[in-house]
Design a protein around this motif. Structure first.
Motif, PDB file in Angstrom:
ATOM      1  N   ALA A  65      51.888  41.764  23.119  1.00 46.46           N
ATOM      2  CA  ALA A  65      53.277  41.419  22.852  1.00 46.46           C
ATOM      3  C   ALA A  65      54.663  40.325  22.075  1.00 46.46           C
ATOM      4  O   ALA A  65      54.146  40.773  21.398  1.00 46.46           O
ATOM      5  N   ASP A  66      53.499  39.442  22.766  1.00 39.56           N
ATOM      6  CA  ASP A  66      54.012  38.247  21.708  1.00 39.56           C
ATOM      7  C   ASP A  66      52.977  38.173  20.477  1.00 39.56           C
ATOM      8  O   ASP A  66      54.272  37.135  19.853  1.00 39.56           O
ATOM      9  N   GLU A  67      52.605  39.060  20.367  1.00 40.23           N
ATOM     10  CA  GLU A  67      50.728  38.261  18.953  1.00 40.23           C
ATOM     11  C   GLU A  67      52.313  39.209  18.343  1.00 40.23           C
ATOM     12  O   GLU A  67      52.510  39.345  16.488  1.00 40.23           O
ATOM     13  N   LEU A  68      52.893  40.253  18.347  1.00 42.15           N
ATOM     14  CA  LEU A  68      53.779  41.244  17.701  1.00 42.15           C
ATOM     15  C   LEU A  68      55.365  40.506  17.603  1.00 42.15           C
ATOM     16  O   LEU A  68      55.438  41.191  16.138  1.00 42.15           O
ATOM     17  N   GLN A  69      55.527  40.776  18.666  1.00 43.62           N
ATOM     18  CA  GLN A  69      56.882  39.578  18.330  1.00 43.62           C
ATOM     19  C   GLN A  69      56.636  37.996  17.589  1.00 43.62           C
ATOM     20  O   GLN A  69      58.439  38.503  16.988  1.00 43.62           O
ATOM     21  N   ALA A  70      55.977  37.759  16.965  1.00 41.07           N
ATOM     22  CA  ALA A  70      55.557  36.574  15.899  1.00 41.07           C
ATOM     23  C   ALA A  70      56.399  36.581  15.596  1.00 41.07           C
ATOM     24  O   ALA A  70      56.671  35.750  14.070  1.00 41.07           O
ATOM     25  N   LEU A  71      55.623  37.663  14.040  1.00 31.70           N
ATOM     26  CA  LEU A  71      55.967  37.897  13.233  1.00 31.70           C
ATOM     27  C   LEU A  71      57.406  39.122  12.463  1.00 31.70           C
ATOM     28  O   LEU A  71      57.354  39.612  11.500  1.00 31.70           O
ATOM     29  N   GLN A  72      57.965  39.596  13.321  1.00 33.75           N
ATOM     30  CA  GLN A  72      59.393  40.209  13.758  1.00 33.75           C
ATOM     31  C   GLN A  72      60.042  39.974  12.589  1.00 33.75           C
ATOM     32  O   GLN A  72      60.980  40.760  11.868  1.00 33.75           O
ATOM     33  N   GLU A  73      60.652  38.454  12.788  1.00 33.88           N
ATOM     34  CA  GLU A  73      61.564  37.940  11.999  1.00 33.88           C
ATOM     35  C   GLU A  73      62.038  38.374  10.372  1.00 33.88           C
ATOM     36  O   GLU A  73      62.290  39.493   9.633  1.00 33.88           O
ATOM     37  N   GLU A  74      59.714  37.877  10.033  1.00 35.26           N
ATOM     38  CA  GLU A  74      59.425  38.304   8.793  1.00 35.26           C
ATOM     39  C   GLU A  74      59.655  39.863   8.263  1.00 35.26           C
ATOM     40  O   GLU A  74      59.867  40.257   7.269  1.00 35.26           O
TER      41      GLU A  74
END
Length: 381
Positions: free
Chosen positions: A13-22
C-alpha cells in the motif's frame, strides 16, 4: 525477506501511495481506481475484512508460519484450518526462468550424442596431465621470468603428477558433466584429495577436499590470534568434523556446521555471517520482536567488527580427526607465535560419534600378519 502478512500488505500500500500525486496529474481515472483499491488493501491489513492470501513460489523457497493449537498432549498439535499448502510440477517457462535446462528436440539430440560419448569412456577413468588443467600458464610465466619467487607463489603447494577425470552427473540439472580429482600434499599438514566438478549446461560448480591417509590417533586444536590484515588472508581448511569458536563474541559452531570448506580467515567469517542470515532470514523480518531483532543485529555487527580488526581476536578450530589446518605466516611454522597447535586424546563419546568404536580391524591385522609370516619363511628358504 521475512515479514508477517500485515507488513507485506502495508508495504504494498505504501509503495502504491508513493506515486499517487503524479498519477492524479497524468491519469486521474487510474489514480482514482488505485485509491479505491488502497482502501480495500488497508482494510485487509487491519483485519477489517476477510481475504485470501496466496503465495506462489516456483522455487519452493517461501514459507508461512503455521498457527497451531495443542491438545492435552503437547506432542499432538492440531492442523491449521486456515492454511493449505499445495505442491505442483513447474512448467517449462518456470524452469527456464529459474535457470534450469529445458528439454527440447534440439538439446535432446545434442545431449544424447554427448551421453553416448560419455558412456563409451565411462568404463575407464581418463587421465590428463596436470598442465592441461591449469598449470601450463604458470609454467610459461616461470620460464619467461626465471624467478624462484614466482615459482613459489604459483606453486605454494606441491603440484600433482596427474589429474584423473571421470564422468558424473550434475547435482542441480542432472546433466552429464566431468569431475576432476587429484592428490596433493599441503606443507605442515597432510596429503589431501581435491575433487572439482563443473557443469557446462547450467554453470554449476562444486569443489570438495577430503583428507587422505589413515585416521589420526589424536585430535587437534588450532588456536590463531588474529591481529592484522595478513592474518585475515591466511589459508584455512575446515573439515566437516571441526568446530569453530571465537571467545570474544561468544560464538561457537559445533562440528558439521558449514561442512568442509577451503577458504581464508576472512572468508570463514563471511561464510558464518551468510549462513546465519540464510538460516535465520525469516526471523530478521518485522514479525520478530524488537528485543530479539536488536540482539541478532548486534551479533551481526560484532562479526563485521572482527573483519575491521578494531581489537585482536582468537579463532579456535577443534577437530577430533585433526583434518583441519591454518596456514602459517612464516616460512618455518615454529616462528609463527600467533599460531598454536594442541593435540589431545579423543574421548569415548567423540570416538562413538565418529564411529571409531565400532571399527574392528582384527581380521585385516591377522591377514597382514600371516602374509608377513609367509614372506619371511620364503625369504629364509
Amino acid at each position: 525477506m521475512g515479514r508477517h502478512v500485515e507488513g507485506i500488505l502495508l508495504r504494498a500500500a505504501d509503495e502504491l501511495q508513493a506515486l499517487q500525486e503524479e498519477r492524479k496529474k497524468v491519469d486521474p481515472q487510474t489514480a482514482e481506481a488505485i485509491d479505491q483499491f488502497l482502501l480495500k488493501l488497508r482494510a485487509c491489513a487491519t483485519a477489517d475484512s476477510s481475504f485470501t492470501f496466496i503465495l506462489d513460489d516456483p522455487a519452493g523457497n517461501s514459507f508461512v508460519r503455521t498457527y497451531m493449537k495443542y491438545h492435552v498432549s503437547r506432542f499432538a498439535p492440531s492442523p491449521d484450518p486456515s492454511l493449505s499448502i499445495k505442491f505442483y510440477e513447474r512448467t517449462s517457462e518456470q524452469q527456464s526462468t529459474l535457470g534450469y535446462v529445458v528439454e527440447s528436440s534440439q538439446t535432446g539430440s545434442v545431449r544424447d550424442a554427448a551421453s553416448t560419448e560419455v558412456v563409451g569412456t565411462s568404463d575407464q577413468a581418463q587421465r590428463a596431465p596436470h598442465g592441461s588443467i591449469g598449470a601450463a600458464a604458470g609454467h610459461r610465466a616461470i620460464a619467461q621470468s626465471n624467478s624462484a619467487e614466482i615459482a613459489e607463489s604459483l606453486f605454494r603447494y606441491t603440484a600433482p603428477e596427474e589429474v584423473m577425470t571421470f564422468p558424473s552427473t550434475c547435482g542441480v540439472c542432472t546433466a552429464r558433466c566431468e569431475t576432476r580429482m587429484f592428490v596433493t600434499n599441503i606443507p605442515y599438514f597432510q596429503e589431501v584429495i581435491v575433487m572439482a566438478s563443473t557443469c557446462d549446461a547450467c554453470g554449476y560448480r562444486n569443489s570438495e577436499l577430503k583428507p587422505g591417509g589413515r585416521v589420526p590417533e589424536k585430535g587437534k586444536k588450532i588456536i590463531l590470534r588474529v591481529k592484522n590484515v595478513k592474518d585475515l588472508s591466511r589459508d584455512v581448511i575446515k573439515s566437516d568434523t571441526a568446530s569453530v569458536t571465537i571467545p570474544e563474541i561468544e560464538l561457537e559452531l559445533t562440528s558439521g556446521t558449514l561442512g568442509g570448506v577451503v577458504t581464508t580467515v576472512e572468508g570463514l567469517i563471511m561464510k558464518i555471517s551468510e549462513s546465519l542470515e540464510r538460516v535465520h532470514g525469516f526471523s530478521f523480518g518485522d514479525s520478530l520482536d524488537e528485543h530479539k531483532r536488536s540482539k541478532w543485529l548486534n551479533f551481526q555487527a560484532s562479526l563485521k567488527k572482527l573483519l575491521c580488526l578494531e581489537e585482536p581476536w582468537t579463532l579456535i578450530l577443534d577437530d577430533a580427526l585433526a583434518n583441519s589446518f591454518v596456514a602459517p605466516a612464516t616460512d618455518d611454522i615454529k616462528d609463527d607465535h600467533q599460531l598454536m597447535f594442541e593435540e589431545y586424546e579423543r574421548s569415548w563419546e567423540q570416538n562413538e560419534e565418529l564411529g571409531l568404536n565400532d571399527i574392528d580391524t582384527s581380521s585385516a591385522d591377522a591377514a597382514y600378519d600371516s602374509k608377513d609370516a609367509t614372506t619371511e619363511e620364503k625369504s629364509e628358504v
